[in-house]
Design a protein around this motif. Structure first.
Motif, PDB file in Angstrom:
ATOM      1  N   UNK A 215     -29.774 -29.057 -37.573  1.00  0.00           N
ATOM      2  CA  UNK A 215     -29.891 -27.606 -37.382  1.00  0.00           C
ATOM      3  C   UNK A 215     -30.918 -27.017 -38.362  1.00  0.00           C
ATOM      4  N   UNK A 216     -30.808 -27.410 -39.623  1.00  0.00           N
ATOM      5  CA  UNK A 216     -31.710 -26.841 -40.635  1.00  0.00           C
ATOM      6  C   UNK A 216     -33.154 -27.281 -40.381  1.00  0.00           C
ATOM      7  N   UNK A 217     -33.307 -28.509 -39.896  1.00  0.00           N
ATOM      8  CA  UNK A 217     -34.642 -28.994 -39.546  1.00  0.00           C
ATOM      9  C   UNK A 217     -35.221 -28.163 -38.390  1.00  0.00           C
TER      10      UNK A 217
ATOM     11  N   UNK B 176     -36.864 -29.763 -45.626  1.00  0.00           N
ATOM     12  CA  UNK B 176     -35.422 -29.467 -45.726  1.00  0.00           C
ATOM     13  C   UNK B 176     -34.692 -30.595 -46.456  1.00  0.00           C
ATOM     14  N   UNK B 177     -33.758 -30.232 -47.321  1.00  0.00           N
ATOM     15  CA  UNK B 177     -33.030 -31.219 -48.119  1.00  0.00           C
ATOM     16  C   UNK B 177     -32.100 -32.059 -47.255  1.00  0.00           C
TER      17      UNK B 177
ATOM     18  N   UNK C 229     -42.998 -27.507 -49.924  1.00  0.00           N
ATOM     19  CA  UNK C 229     -41.975 -26.576 -50.345  1.00  0.00           C
ATOM     20  C   UNK C 229     -40.618 -27.108 -49.922  1.00  0.00           C
ATOM     21  N   UNK C 230     -39.797 -27.440 -50.893  1.00  0.00           N
ATOM     22  CA  UNK C 230     -38.468 -27.949 -50.594  1.00  0.00           C
ATOM     23  C   UNK C 230     -37.456 -26.826 -50.554  1.00  0.00           C
ATOM     24  N   UNK C 231     -36.380 -27.049 -49.809  1.00  0.00           N
ATOM     25  CA  UNK C 231     -35.314 -26.056 -49.759  1.00  0.00           C
ATOM     26  C   UNK C 231     -34.193 -26.525 -48.866  1.00  0.00           C
ATOM     27  N   UNK C 232     -33.069 -25.866 -48.987  1.00  0.00           N
ATOM     28  CA  UNK C 232     -31.963 -26.168 -48.078  1.00  0.00           C
ATOM     29  C   UNK C 232     -32.242 -25.536 -46.718  1.00  0.00           C
ATOM     30  N   UNK C 233     -32.883 -24.379 -46.738  1.00  0.00           N
ATOM     31  CA  UNK C 233     -33.275 -23.666 -45.511  1.00  0.00           C
ATOM     32  C   UNK C 233     -32.078 -23.495 -44.570  1.00  0.00           C
ATOM     33  N   UNK C 234     -31.031 -22.895 -45.105  1.00  0.00           N
ATOM     34  CA  UNK C 234     -29.751 -22.776 -44.389  1.00  0.00           C
ATOM     35  C   UNK C 234     -29.318 -21.312 -44.301  1.00  0.00           C
ATOM     36  N   UNK C 235     -30.040 -20.440 -43.573  1.00  0.00           N
ATOM     37  CA  UNK C 235     -31.240 -20.714 -42.777  1.00  0.00           C
ATOM     38  C   UNK C 235     -32.521 -20.370 -43.542  1.00  0.00           C
ATOM     39  N   UNK C 236     -33.672 -20.803 -42.991  1.00  0.00           N
ATOM     40  CA  UNK C 236     -34.974 -20.374 -43.494  1.00  0.00           C
ATOM     41  C   UNK C 236     -35.114 -18.868 -43.257  1.00  0.00           C
ATOM     42  N   UNK C 237     -35.741 -18.148 -44.204  1.00  0.00           N
ATOM     43  CA  UNK C 237     -35.891 -16.687 -44.080  1.00  0.00           C
ATOM     44  C   UNK C 237     -37.299 -16.256 -44.514  1.00  0.00           C
ATOM     45  N   UNK C 238     -37.565 -14.962 -44.414  1.00  0.00           N
ATOM     46  CA  UNK C 238     -38.922 -14.483 -44.697  1.00  0.00           C
ATOM     47  C   UNK C 238     -39.316 -14.596 -46.168  1.00  0.00           C
ATOM     48  N   UNK C 239     -38.337 -14.701 -47.075  1.00  0.00           N
ATOM     49  CA  UNK C 239     -38.681 -14.953 -48.476  1.00  0.00           C
ATOM     50  C   UNK C 239     -39.383 -16.299 -48.635  1.00  0.00           C
TER      51      UNK C 239
ATOM     52  N   UNK D 190     -39.411 -34.595 -42.435  1.00  0.00           N
ATOM     53  CA  UNK D 190     -38.029 -35.073 -42.385  1.00  0.00           C
ATOM     54  C   UNK D 190     -37.705 -36.038 -43.524  1.00  0.00           C
ATOM     55  N   UNK D 191     -38.609 -36.254 -44.481  1.00  0.00           N
ATOM     56  CA  UNK D 191     -38.386 -37.329 -45.469  1.00  0.00           C
ATOM     57  C   UNK D 191     -37.042 -37.214 -46.177  1.00  0.00           C
ATOM     58  N   UNK D 192     -36.692 -36.017 -46.614  1.00  0.00           N
ATOM     59  CA  UNK D 192     -35.442 -35.878 -47.378  1.00  0.00           C
ATOM     60  C   UNK D 192     -34.225 -36.024 -46.479  1.00  0.00           C
ATOM     61  N   UNK D 193     -34.336 -35.557 -45.233  1.00  0.00           N
ATOM     62  CA  UNK D 193     -33.231 -35.696 -44.282  1.00  0.00           C
ATOM     63  C   UNK D 193     -33.033 -37.168 -43.927  1.00  0.00           C
TER      64      UNK D 193
END
Ligand code: ATP
Ligand code: MG
Length: 195
Positions: free
Chosen positions: A49-51, A32-33, A1-11, A68-71
């Motif tokens: 931070x997002x990681x 995380x992107x 599951x990819x995402x910016x996760x800025x921040x990660x949330x319950x959705x 961490x691949x995308x980071x």
């Protein structure tokens, strides 16, 4: 599951949990992107931070991990690169790419989508405020209805900036990490903050 996760949330977490259950996945890897080179529509919070937010949010679930691949690749993230990396690392695995309805619509608008279908099966989950498009007869995408969580990272950031609570929208550890590092206090300088 990819995402910016800025921040990660319950959705995000409900989407991952529902798809993992429905498709009997062994593992959900949150990815995380990377950091866009050039400033896009807004400044994205530093990748570390997002990681760490994503690690904190997923730590208790034995089937959830973070990649961490995308980071580590750096630059803006393209799903095709993420999937190529995963195919390389897990040559034998059945790969599923989990997205919300909004992200799936964006992916469909790309010109070289055919290559994506060879790399993974896509699962598009319902998301409040977005119409789940019917992509017609396709073996490449499954649409899945999940419990509606009207939560977005954008709303969480704005709440923090405005001094409103994000308790119960994000995991407790995420609330605490945001407070500890004073994230999202001033949205325009979010990417200047360091761990
Ligand atoms: P932002 O507001 O910054 O865009 P976001 O809440 O959309 O943040 P992303 O990191 O952009 O979160 O999304 C990662 C993935 O999770 C996308 O595929 C998105 O569609 C999906 N997603 C995000 N929030 C939800 C939600 N509440 N329900 C279902 N899917 C979601
Ligand atoms: Mg989004």
């Amino acid at each position: 599951m990819g995402g910016t996760f800025d921040p990660i949330h319950h959705g995000h977490l409900v989407a991952a949990s529902e798809v993992a259950s429905e498709f009997e996945l062994d593992e959900v890897i949150f990815v995380p992107t990377g950091q866009p080179w050039q400033k896009a529509e807004r400044d994205v919070t530093a990748p570390e931070h997002r990681y760490l937010l994503t690690v904190i949010a997923t730590a208790a679930n034995p089937r959830f991990t973070v990649s961490r691949v995308d980071i580590d690749r750096g630059g803006p993230t393209f799903t095709i690169d993420t999937l190529r990396d995963f195919r390389h690392h897990y040559p034998e695995a059945d790969l599923f790419f989990i997205t919300g309805a909004d992200a799936m619509a964006q992916i469909m608008s790309w010109k070289d989508v055919d290559e994506l279908w060879e790399l993974a099966h896509f699962v598009s989950v319902t998301r409040p405020g977005y119409v789940s498009e019917d992509f017609g007869r396709t073996d490449h995408i499954s649409l899945m209805e999940i419990p509606a969580m009207a939560i977005s990272s954008t709303d969480c950031r704005e709440r923090v900036r405005d001094g409103k609570p994000v308790w119960y929208l994000v995991p407790d550890g995420v609330v605490q990490y945001i407070g500890k590092h004073r994230l999202y206090q001033d949205l325009s300088s979010a990417d200047e903050s360091s761990v």
